[in-house]
Design a protein around this motif. Structure first.
Motif, PDB file in Angstrom:
ATOM      1  N   ASN A 187       0.816  -1.218   0.000  1.00 23.44           N
ATOM      2  CA  ASN A 187       0.000   0.000   0.000  1.00 23.44           C
ATOM      3  C   ASN A 187       0.848   1.265   0.000  1.00 23.44           C
ATOM      4  OD1 ASN A 187       0.856  -0.355   2.668  1.00 23.44           O
ATOM      5  ND2 ASN A 187      -1.076   0.338   3.550  1.00 23.44           N
ATOM      6  N   SER A 188       2.039   1.213   0.617  1.00 24.59           N
ATOM      7  CA  SER A 188       2.891   2.403   0.633  1.00 24.59           C
ATOM      8  C   SER A 188       3.474   2.714  -0.740  1.00 24.59           C
ATOM      9  CB  SER A 188       4.030   2.217   1.641  1.00 24.59           C
ATOM     10  OG  SER A 188       4.846   1.110   1.288  1.00 24.59           O
TER      11      SER A 188
ATOM     12  N   SER B  40       0.558   3.068  -9.451  1.00 23.67           N
ATOM     13  CA  SER B  40      -0.638   3.263 -10.285  1.00 23.67           C
ATOM     14  C   SER B  40      -0.315   4.048 -11.545  1.00 23.67           C
ATOM     15  CB  SER B  40      -1.733   3.978  -9.484  1.00 23.67           C
ATOM     16  OG  SER B  40      -1.345   5.315  -9.160  1.00 23.67           O
TER      17      SER B  40
ATOM     18  N   VAL C 182      -5.706   1.314   1.165  1.00 24.41           N
ATOM     19  CA  VAL C 182      -5.328   2.500   0.392  1.00 24.41           C
ATOM     20  C   VAL C 182      -6.534   3.426   0.307  1.00 24.41           C
ATOM     21  CG1 VAL C 182      -3.539   1.388  -0.994  1.00 24.41           C
ATOM     22  CG2 VAL C 182      -5.916   1.348  -1.793  1.00 24.41           C
TER      23      VAL C 182
ATOM     24  N   GLN D 107       0.406   4.254  -4.814  1.00 22.62           N
ATOM     25  CA  GLN D 107       0.192   5.474  -5.594  1.00 22.62           C
ATOM     26  C   GLN D 107       1.219   5.623  -6.721  1.00 22.62           C
ATOM     27  OE1 GLN D 107      -0.123   9.076  -3.304  1.00 22.62           O
ATOM     28  NE2 GLN D 107      -0.987  10.214  -5.015  1.00 22.62           N
TER      29      GLN D 107
ATOM     30  N   GLU E  34      -9.170   7.145  -3.749  1.00 23.94           N
ATOM     31  CA  GLU E  34      -8.660   7.702  -5.002  1.00 23.94           C
ATOM     32  C   GLU E  34      -7.482   6.873  -5.547  1.00 23.94           C
ATOM     33  OE1 GLU E  34      -6.781  10.105  -1.581  1.00 23.94           O
ATOM     34  OE2 GLU E  34      -8.748   9.220  -2.102  1.00 23.94           O
ATOM     35  N   VAL E  35      -6.694   6.272  -4.647  1.00 29.98           N
ATOM     36  CA  VAL E  35      -5.595   5.418  -5.102  1.00 29.98           C
ATOM     37  C   VAL E  35      -6.150   4.110  -5.657  1.00 29.98           C
ATOM     38  CG1 VAL E  35      -3.528   4.154  -4.397  1.00 29.98           C
ATOM     39  CG2 VAL E  35      -3.956   6.442  -3.492  1.00 29.98           C
ATOM     40  N   ARG E  36      -7.163   3.590  -4.988  1.00 33.98           N
ATOM     41  CA  ARG E  36      -7.801   2.364  -5.474  1.00 33.98           C
ATOM     42  C   ARG E  36      -8.391   2.588  -6.866  1.00 33.98           C
ATOM     43  NH1 ARG E  36      -9.531  -2.188  -2.693  1.00 33.98           N
ATOM     44  NH2 ARG E  36     -11.086  -3.436  -3.800  1.00 33.98           N
TER      45      ARG E  36
ATOM     46  N   ALA F 243      -7.333   4.780  -9.053  1.00 33.21           N
ATOM     47  CA  ALA F 243      -6.223   4.906 -10.003  1.00 33.21           C
ATOM     48  C   ALA F 243      -5.685   3.533 -10.391  1.00 33.21           C
ATOM     49  CB  ALA F 243      -5.115   5.766  -9.396  1.00 33.21           C
TER      50      ALA F 243
END
Length: 551
Positions: free
Chosen positions: A118-119, A125, A143, A122, A146-148, A150
């Motif tokens: 998860n770190s 993506s 996450v 972003q 918005e990251v999911r 992406a």
């Protein structure tokens, strides 16, 4: 006559079942912002079976490639074990490659499913728009929405949570009986010139290599050992440390993203680390922290294999004398799984002879054959002085690159031998000393100057933090050394001081005329000095070069 022995394939699934049953209480410790997180070998084995079932749910069949974009943690180790055992091929993506190189290796390997921490989700993506074959992304940890989104794109990919995905599966799985020569895991070279090259390790090569790494010729791992895996799982097959630890019952400490000196020292102290593996730049930072914090307790740590680039003798002596830690030189490369030598000296030597062996790259492993090929193509003797390019072959040495048959790739192989690009010598008892990379050796007036020897000498000066030496054009001699130096803070040495120091270490004609003092030496994705960048900076006039007349 044929033997009467059973023909049982050497498969990585055996490590899972053996470690989970025979060493159920050994543990994998993952470091986090809130301290350690512990997972037993028994739980790791159960998760590997859940993972294998999950891969089937995601449509992974046969030898499809499964990528990882992760730090060293328990989940990455489960993938390291479980993906190959299921019959798929694990592709550990080097998170320190340039973005275009990451895109290249994902597409070249044809990854269909990628697991990501998860770190790292972003930045990862941003790559996915250029990797159309990836259909599933599995995230280790939560996450933001918005990251999911992406990661999912416009519905091109499904995004899953690692823990939820595994918890939905059974912890029983019938491991397939594979051909031991099938691909198990793949790594790409760091790509310092051209695109990275893919190396595919087999089940057989991994088990043979890990057996060497665990044995007396390397780390002597046992159930009482606690190994700190600083070397990333995505770098050169993790130096065999992951498989070697599991098969020997040694607990593994995984630093995740906490690779700075302070947390590493805390791990060593609190987890009673006994051994590990790291590149010299990491250990340099650890030494500086220990010297500045004498209260830190690293008394449990005995041996650390150091490789990836030459370890300065000054660093070895400092750890030994000030902290009781033995830095063991190891030599190898992505193409050699990677360990081919480890510098464990013969017994019964006096101190001077002991250190002479310690300063080499080490003794050849049983299954690694080596030869030295001179500039004229003739094989050089093992006399400790004759030099040539090191060529190797053996059951954990690659015979080709994956899907690469261009001229540059084919040039790396010589009638069944791997041309390593390292220039070195061999003693009669099989100890290898690398004097330079073929591309880095400095050809001055018909003589060779070892950039590594100059670097090691400079880094023995108490006011030198780092030093890298490259050959640059010279009108008179063809090529001469340029020394690029990082001094210790607030006490940077002068050129004349360093010249005088070098005159006690090397021949006068090898001492550089050109010097540059910088705050940091550029490094490659695996922590080596990036000499290609230094040469380019010199050519562009971007380095602050001093060329005072010698006194």
């Amino acid at each position: 006559m044929r033997s009467t022995m059973q023909n049982v394939p050497l498969l990585t699934s055996r490590i899972i079942e053996y470690a989970g049953r025979v060493y159920p209480g050994s543990e994998v410790v993952t470091w986090g912002a809130d301290g350690p997180r512990r997972t037993s070998f028994a739980d790791i084995a159960n998760d590997c079976r859940r993972l294998a079932n999950a891969l089937r749910v995601l449509g992974v069949e046969g030898d499809q490639r499964v990528g990882t974009f992760m730090w060293n943690n328990a989940e990455h180790l489960e993938l390291y074990l479980g993906v190959p055992a299921s019959g798929a091929v694990l592709h550990t993506i080097n998170i320190r490659l340039f973005p275009q190189q990451m895109v290249y290796v994902v597409n070249h390997a044809e990854d269909r499913v990628i697991f990501v921490d998860n770190s790292l989700a972003q930045p990862f993506s941003a790559l996915l728009a250029h990797t159309p074959l990836v259909k599933h992304v599995v995230v280790n940890g939560p996450v933001p929405p918005e990251v999911r989104q992406a990661l999912a794109g416009d519905g091109e990919r499904e995004v899953h949570d690692y823990r939820e995905l595994l918890d939905a599966q059974s912890d029983t799985f019938d491991w397939p009986v594979l051909d031991e020569n099938d691909g198990a895991l793949m790594c790409y070279t760091s790509g310092t010139t051209g695109n990275p090259k893919g190396v595919v390790y087999s089940h057989r090569s991994n088990l043979l290599h890990a057996t060497f790494c665990a044995g007396a010729g390397a780390l002597s791992l046992s159930q009482s050992a606690r190994a700190l895996a600083i070397v990333p799982l995505f770098h050169a097959n993790s130096w065999g440390l992951a498989y070697a630890s599991m098969m020997s019952g040694a607990s593994v400490i995984m630093p995740d993203r906490f690779l700075q000196p302070e947390p590493l020292v805390k791990m060593i102290s609190s987890e009673k680390v006994t051994c590990g593996g790291a590149v010299p730049t990491i250990m340099t930072g650890v030494l500086e922290y220990l010297d500045a914090h004498p209260e830190a307790d690293v008394s449990s740590m005995k041996d650390v294999i150091v490789g990836g680039s030459a370890c300065p003798p000054a660093l070895m002596h400092a750890f030994h004398e000030r902290h009781g830690v033995t830095l063991l030189h190891g030599w190898g490369m992505t193409e050699t799984s990677p360990l081919g030598t480890v510098a464990i000296p013969p017994v019964g030597l006096d101190e001077e002879e002991h250190w002479r062996y310690r300063h080499t790259q080490g003794r050849l492993a049983l299954h690694v054959e080596a030869r030295l090929v001179g500039a004229d193509g003739s094989e050089q003797p093992w006399d400790g002085t004759s030099v040539g390019e090191v060529e190797v072959r053996g059951p954990w040495i690659t015979a080709s690159y994956y899907r690469d048959d261009d001229a540059a790739s084919l040039e790396k192989f010589d009638d069944g031998w791997l041309r390593t690009g390292d220039i070195g010598s061999l003693t009669p008892d099989g100890y290898l000393t690398i004097s330079d990379r073929a591309k880095d050796v400095i050809k001055s007036g018909g003589e060779w100057i070892s950039s590594i020897d100059l670097e090691n000498a400079l880094m023995g000066h108490p006011k030198v933090h780092e030093a890298s030496v490259v050959g640059v054009p010279d009108d008179k001699w063809g090529e001469r050394p340029l020394a690029v130096v990082v001094g210790v803070p607030d006490d940077v040495p002068g050129v004349e001081e360093l010249r005088e120091f070098l005159l006690t270490k090397v021949a006068r004609w090898q001492v550089p005329e050109r010097w540059a003092f910088v705050t940091e030496v550029p490094k490659t994705s695996v922590g080596k000095f990036d000499k290609k960048v230094l040469r380019a900076q010199y050519a562009e006039g971007a380095l602050p070069v001093e060329s005072p007349k010698a006194s």
